[in-house]
Enzyme design. Structure first.
Site, PDB file in Angstrom:
ATOM      1  N   PHE A  59       0.812  -1.218   0.000  1.00  0.00           N
ATOM      2  CA  PHE A  59       0.000   0.000   0.000  1.00  0.00           C
ATOM      3  C   PHE A  59       0.848   1.272   0.000  1.00  0.00           C
ATOM      4  CE2 PHE A  59       0.315  -1.476   4.468  1.00  0.00           C
ATOM      5  CZ  PHE A  59       0.899  -0.361   5.066  1.00  0.00           C
ATOM      6  N   ARG A  87      -0.732   6.453  21.203  1.00  0.00           N
ATOM      7  CA  ARG A  87      -1.148   5.260  20.441  1.00  0.00           C
ATOM      8  C   ARG A  87      -2.492   4.733  20.964  1.00  0.00           C
ATOM      9  NH1 ARG A  87       1.321   4.055  15.676  1.00  0.00           N
ATOM     10  NH2 ARG A  87       0.605   1.928  16.017  1.00  0.00           N
ATOM     11  N   ARG A 104      -9.545   7.211  16.058  1.00  0.00           N
ATOM     12  CA  ARG A 104      -9.861   6.546  14.794  1.00  0.00           C
ATOM     13  C   ARG A 104     -11.290   5.991  14.796  1.00  0.00           C
ATOM     14  NH1 ARG A 104      -3.802   3.989  14.018  1.00  0.00           N
ATOM     15  NH2 ARG A 104      -3.030   5.539  12.540  1.00  0.00           N
ATOM     16  N   HIS A 117      -1.541  10.025  12.601  1.00  0.00           N
ATOM     17  CA  HIS A 117      -0.320   9.229  12.709  1.00  0.00           C
ATOM     18  C   HIS A 117       0.252   9.483  14.094  1.00  0.00           C
ATOM     19  CE1 HIS A 117       3.726   7.663  12.016  1.00  0.00           C
ATOM     20  NE2 HIS A 117       4.132   8.730  12.680  1.00  0.00           N
TER      21      HIS A 117
HETATM   22  P1  GDP Z   1      -0.226   2.891  12.252  1.00  0.00           P
HETATM   23  O1  GDP Z   1       1.049   2.834  13.039  1.00  0.00           O
HETATM   24  O2  GDP Z   1      -1.443   2.476  13.050  1.00  0.00           O
HETATM   25  O3  GDP Z   1      -0.444   4.230  11.568  1.00  0.00           O
HETATM   26  O4  GDP Z   1      -0.156   1.793  11.087  1.00  0.00           O
HETATM   27  P2  GDP Z   1       1.028   1.278  10.135  1.00  0.00           P
HETATM   28  O5  GDP Z   1       2.361   1.823  10.572  1.00  0.00           O
HETATM   29  O6  GDP Z   1       0.881  -0.199   9.984  1.00  0.00           O
HETATM   30  O7  GDP Z   1       0.656   1.912   8.701  1.00  0.00           O
HETATM   31  C1  GDP Z   1       0.943   3.254   8.391  1.00  0.00           C
HETATM   32  C2  GDP Z   1      -0.246   3.855   7.676  1.00  0.00           C
HETATM   33  O8  GDP Z   1      -0.423   3.202   6.423  1.00  0.00           O
HETATM   34  C3  GDP Z   1      -1.598   3.674   8.364  1.00  0.00           C
HETATM   35  O9  GDP Z   1      -1.850   4.611   9.383  1.00  0.00           O
HETATM   36  C4  GDP Z   1      -2.560   3.833   7.219  1.00  0.00           C
HETATM   37  O10 GDP Z   1      -2.761   5.213   6.859  1.00  0.00           O
HETATM   38  C5  GDP Z   1      -1.806   3.149   6.089  1.00  0.00           C
HETATM   39  N1  GDP Z   1      -2.181   1.717   5.962  1.00  0.00           N
HETATM   40  C6  GDP Z   1      -1.966   0.705   6.849  1.00  0.00           C
HETATM   41  N2  GDP Z   1      -2.447  -0.468   6.395  1.00  0.00           N
HETATM   42  C7  GDP Z   1      -2.992  -0.179   5.169  1.00  0.00           C
HETATM   43  C8  GDP Z   1      -3.642  -0.977   4.184  1.00  0.00           C
HETATM   44  O11 GDP Z   1      -3.831  -2.178   4.332  1.00  0.00           O
HETATM   45  N3  GDP Z   1      -4.067  -0.310   3.055  1.00  0.00           N
HETATM   46  C9  GDP Z   1      -3.867   1.027   2.854  1.00  0.00           C
HETATM   47  N4  GDP Z   1      -4.306   1.604   1.720  1.00  0.00           N
HETATM   48  N5  GDP Z   1      -3.247   1.807   3.764  1.00  0.00           N
HETATM   49  C10 GDP Z   1      -2.819   1.218   4.915  1.00  0.00           C
END
Ligand code: GDP
Length: 140
Positions: A59, A87, A104, A117
């Site tokens: 993604f 968090r 969220r 974020h």
């Molecule tokens: P966070 O720490 O909860 O923000 O999550 P992550 O570090 O795993 O991912 C970073 C960001 O990527 C997330 O906040 C989302 O905006 C995006 N994201 C995460 N998983 C997905 C997914 O499966 N699809 C898409 N399109 N975006 C994602």
């Protein structure tokens, strides 16, 4: 407990819907202080650099495109256990899985357009804060 700093970003879906104040209220009511804050339009190169850890994930291109689709608000939050506390306030990445009352759960549109974020460790917080702010911009 230690007073920490963490990096928060209010994402384009939040700025588009004028949610800056509503989300900041959640932080402040939970005891996190906003020590620095700026609204900016990220370039593609900046968004790619910020999310470089995710560059192998499927993604990545969608995420970068989304993060440059409108202004974001970058912020330094401070308080006891600020990294973990933020968090917790944010809730799970996927708003469908986020606990009721979290940012969220209340505001996110989708797993991608999930409003906020937050740094996930003290070490990442330090690096992410310096990505956006000079020490002189952060007023404790
Ligand atoms: P966070 O720490 O909860 O923000 O999550 P992550 O570090 O795993 O991912 C970073 C960001 O990527 C997330 O906040 C989302 O905006 C995006 N994201 C995460 N998983 C997905 C997914 O499966 N699809 C898409 N399109 N975006 C994602």
């Amino acid at each position: 407990m230690a007073i920490e700093r963490t990096l928060s970003i209010l994402k384009p879906d939040a700025t588009r819907r004028n949610l800056t104040g509503s989300i900041n209220k959640v932080f402040e009511e939970a005891g996190l202080s906003i020590l620095a804050q700026k609204r900016i339009q990220l370039t593609r190169a900046e968004a790619e650099a910020f999310y470089a850890v995710h560059k192998e994930r499927g993604f990545f291109n969608d995420l970068v495109g989304y993060m440059i689709s409108g202004p974001v608000v970058a912020q330094v939050l401070s308080g006891e256990n600020a990294v973990a506390k933020n968090r917790e306030l944010m809730g799970a990445t996927d708003p469908k899985k986020a606990t009721e009352g979290t940012i969220r759960a209340m505001f996110a549109e989708s797993i991608e357009a999930n409003s906020v974020h937050g740094s996930d460790s003290a070490e990442n917080a330090k690096n992410e804060i310096s990505f956006f702010f000079a020490e002189i911009d952060i007023v404790g």
